[in-house]
Design an enzyme around this catalytic site. Sequence first.
Site, mmCIF file in Angstrom:
data_model
loop_
_atom_site.group_PDB
_atom_site.id
_atom_site.type_symbol
_atom_site.label_atom_id
_atom_site.label_comp_id
_atom_site.label_asym_id
_atom_site.label_seq_id
_atom_site.Cartn_x
_atom_site.Cartn_y
_atom_site.Cartn_z
ATOM 1 N N LYS A 143 0.843 -1.203 0.000
ATOM 2 C CA LYS A 143 0.000 0.000 0.000
ATOM 3 C C LYS A 143 0.880 1.257 0.000
ATOM 4 O O LYS A 143 0.699 2.146 -0.803
ATOM 5 C CB LYS A 143 -0.921 -0.033 1.222
ATOM 6 C CG LYS A 143 -1.865 1.127 1.295
ATOM 7 C CD LYS A 143 -2.865 0.940 2.420
ATOM 8 C CE LYS A 143 -3.680 2.212 2.597
ATOM 9 N NZ LYS A 143 -4.623 2.123 3.696
ATOM 10 N N GLU A 185 10.354 -4.894 4.545
ATOM 11 C CA GLU A 185 10.426 -6.298 4.124
ATOM 12 C C GLU A 185 10.141 -6.431 2.632
ATOM 13 O O GLU A 185 10.856 -7.124 1.896
ATOM 14 C CB GLU A 185 9.402 -7.147 4.900
ATOM 15 C CG GLU A 185 9.661 -7.290 6.380
ATOM 16 C CD GLU A 185 9.038 -6.170 7.215
ATOM 17 O OE1 GLU A 185 8.820 -5.059 6.675
ATOM 18 O OE2 GLU A 185 8.789 -6.412 8.408
ATOM 19 N N GLY A 210 -5.057 -1.802 4.856
ATOM 20 C CA GLY A 210 -4.267 -2.932 4.362
ATOM 21 C C GLY A 210 -4.901 -4.282 4.660
ATOM 22 O O GLY A 210 -5.031 -5.139 3.783
ATOM 23 N N ARG A 211 -5.338 -4.475 5.906
ATOM 24 C CA ARG A 211 -5.878 -5.797 6.288
ATOM 25 C C ARG A 211 -7.286 -6.034 5.756
ATOM 26 O O ARG A 211 -7.847 -7.108 5.943
ATOM 27 C CB ARG A 211 -5.806 -5.976 7.809
ATOM 28 C CG ARG A 211 -6.414 -4.837 8.602
ATOM 29 C CD ARG A 211 -5.983 -4.892 10.062
ATOM 30 N NE ARG A 211 -6.418 -3.726 10.811
ATOM 31 C CZ ARG A 211 -5.753 -2.575 10.899
ATOM 32 N NH1 ARG A 211 -4.606 -2.424 10.250
ATOM 33 N NH2 ARG A 211 -6.215 -1.571 11.619
ATOM 34 N N GLU A 213 -4.696 -6.446 14.815
ATOM 35 C CA GLU A 213 -4.170 -5.143 14.387
ATOM 36 C C GLU A 213 -5.299 -4.100 14.404
ATOM 37 O O GLU A 213 -5.069 -2.910 14.561
ATOM 38 C CB GLU A 213 -3.524 -5.225 12.996
ATOM 39 C CG GLU A 213 -2.560 -4.076 12.725
ATOM 40 C CD GLU A 213 -1.763 -4.212 11.434
ATOM 41 O OE1 GLU A 213 -2.339 -4.002 10.352
ATOM 42 O OE2 GLU A 213 -0.561 -4.532 11.495
ATOM 43 N N HIS A 217 -4.359 -32.514 18.081
ATOM 44 C CA HIS A 217 -3.158 -33.225 18.532
ATOM 45 C C HIS A 217 -2.106 -32.261 19.066
ATOM 46 O O HIS A 217 -0.934 -32.607 19.158
ATOM 47 C CB HIS A 217 -2.608 -34.072 17.376
ATOM 48 C CG HIS A 217 -3.602 -35.091 16.904
ATOM 49 N ND1 HIS A 217 -3.708 -36.335 17.470
ATOM 50 C CD2 HIS A 217 -4.580 -35.015 15.963
ATOM 51 C CE1 HIS A 217 -4.691 -37.008 16.879
ATOM 52 N NE2 HIS A 217 -5.237 -36.223 15.959
ATOM 53 N N LYS A 260 9.490 -0.674 14.294
ATOM 54 C CA LYS A 260 10.095 -0.417 12.975
ATOM 55 C C LYS A 260 11.178 0.650 13.099
ATOM 56 O O LYS A 260 12.273 0.514 12.555
ATOM 57 C CB LYS A 260 9.034 0.096 11.991
ATOM 58 C CG LYS A 260 7.999 -0.908 11.556
ATOM 59 C CD LYS A 260 7.088 -0.280 10.502
ATOM 60 C CE LYS A 260 5.838 -1.101 10.261
ATOM 61 N NZ LYS A 260 4.876 -0.457 9.356
HETATM 62 O O1 F6P Z 1 3.257 -3.077 9.800
HETATM 63 C C1 F6P Z 1 1.904 -3.015 9.668
HETATM 64 C C2 F6P Z 1 1.465 -2.701 8.281
HETATM 65 O O2 F6P Z 1 1.461 -1.331 8.100
HETATM 66 C C3 F6P Z 1 0.103 -3.312 8.031
HETATM 67 O O3 F6P Z 1 -0.916 -2.573 8.525
HETATM 68 C C4 F6P Z 1 0.118 -3.477 6.563
HETATM 69 O O4 F6P Z 1 -0.873 -4.370 6.157
HETATM 70 C C5 F6P Z 1 1.511 -3.991 6.349
HETATM 71 O O5 F6P Z 1 2.293 -3.271 7.281
HETATM 72 C C6 F6P Z 1 2.054 -3.823 4.967
HETATM 73 O O6 F6P Z 1 2.066 -2.489 4.561
HETATM 74 P P1 F6P Z 1 2.202 -2.108 3.037
HETATM 75 O O7 F6P Z 1 1.047 -2.668 2.312
HETATM 76 O O8 F6P Z 1 2.193 -0.604 3.021
HETATM 77 O O9 F6P Z 1 3.499 -2.653 2.534
#
Ligand code: F6P
Length: 542
Positions: free
Chosen positions: A206, A212, A266-267, A352, A383, A492
């Site tokens: 987003k 990452e 995002g979620r 979240e 299990h 972060k």
């Molecule tokens: O670290 C949390 C977050 O901001 C989430 O809310 C989001 O879904 C995820 O990181 C990924 O963010 P992006 O889509 O901006 O890479």
Amino acid sequence: MSELTASLAWNALQNHSERFANFSLKDAFSDDTERASRLSLSAGGLFYDYSKELIDDDALSALLDLAGQQNVAKAIQAMQSGEELNTTEGRQVLHHLLRQTDKSTIPTQLHPQFDAVINTRAKMKDAVARVHNADVTGVTGKAFTDIVHIGIGGSYLGPEMIYQGMQVHHLPSIRCHFISNICAHELARVLDGLNPETCLFVVASKTFTTLETLTNANTAKHWLEQQLGKNAVGQHFYAVTSSPEKAESYGISPAHIFAFWDWVGGRFSSFSAIGLSLALGLGWETFESLLDGAATMDTHFFDAPLNVNMPVLMALIGVWYVNFFDRESLCIAAYDSRLRSFAPFLQQLEMESNGKSTDLNNNAVDYHTCPTIFGEPGTNCQHSYFQLLHQSPEFVPVNFIACAQQEHTHKEHQDWLFANCLAQANALMLGQQTADQHKHMPGNRPSSTLLLDRLSPENMGALVALYEHKVYVQSVIWNVNAFDQWGVELGKQISKGIKPKLDTGDTHDLDPSTAALLTRYQKINEADDIPRQNTPDIKKRA
Ligand code: F6P
């Protein structure tokens, strides 16, 4: 004391819950032969049986009073009409628009946003057709056979979960792979064995700033360029983002950038362009069926009275346990291996969203909010931690999820799977009274069961929308903003300060534990002497 905990409805529930010390589920069923049918309902292809929950009519009516007091009906309308519900970020919350098809049902003030959804959907459909027809190919002219989706959090969990869920709808000609973790063993696992000539990378972010995702995208880009040359990115990289300018500066062609907007959290974004990989891997028709299923649940949520509204009832029962029985966890037991990523998906969606302790009036809450969500698919869960569910001193509420029909030919497996699902809910409720205390199970432990006819794309879409709306209703009850996530930022930032110290070894401003761990890490890494996985670019260390 907060307004909520001082309220009439809250206190009525508090008083009523105290009477539950003597409530027996077994008796409730024998006293009311209609209980199973009265405490169940169908919506969007899902059947929700909540008759094995620790509730009676008075509890339900008190919970509905709480919903009334907290203006849940008004809050549902506010979402539908596009009010700025994400107050701390000044944003609307319009993920429901992502699955609508009929403009006449959309409030006029949301037409510009809906037009944007339709335009992006058309661009996605066109891109999917081109990839499937090999109208677009990799730089060597070969058709794409592997989609490598790179994203994390909401830009990963939904698509990955749905792709696993839709196992029987995977197109044979194209496979999706997902990379989220910055741990390069994941990247190595996915890229090993893939042919760069036939890989299409979808960078889903987003913000297009996430550490990452960009780190993984850079390494994947390097891997591609090493083998196919510098100009390969133009044809092999697509982006999904609400910051298209950032994707463009990254080198991705505007034709390959798919937009979504700050009014999609995002979620809550699985059915935005974040689902591009799903559409590529499942086909456009299946993707549209997912949207249709979610839209059916949206309509139910917006239109059904609260007492027969599935997301609302599910939310209220959750609140009942969290706030009036002090239950701080919720177990998700999906009896279908294809739903193995459903609990991880819900972990972000629920925790979240509602793992908050400041209310919308900027006051600290004096009540629990979101429970800890955990779950493994059935029967694996039996299990591992089900022992605790049956015999720990305190009960843990369980959401069982099962499909009446599975799309394989092994009826024996299907029947055993469902028999186990029924048996676990039954055992939790009935328990076992024995003289041997080690074998004693108290019973009277609550659960609900969501039964799907089958895991069709429509039902999958409805399942996602059900929990999305449940989360919103709970946030309304708890008076928190379900749509921000400030709590994830601090870690972060700290990681940015720590990373350079791994090179310099400067630990002067760190706490003693962190400093000692960092020094130990450095020492271990001085001897770069372990065999490394042979993945291009990963084996070479700077
Ligand atoms: O670290 C949390 C977050 O901001 C989430 O809310 C989001 O879904 C995820 O990181 C990924 O963010 P992006 O889509 O901006 O890479």
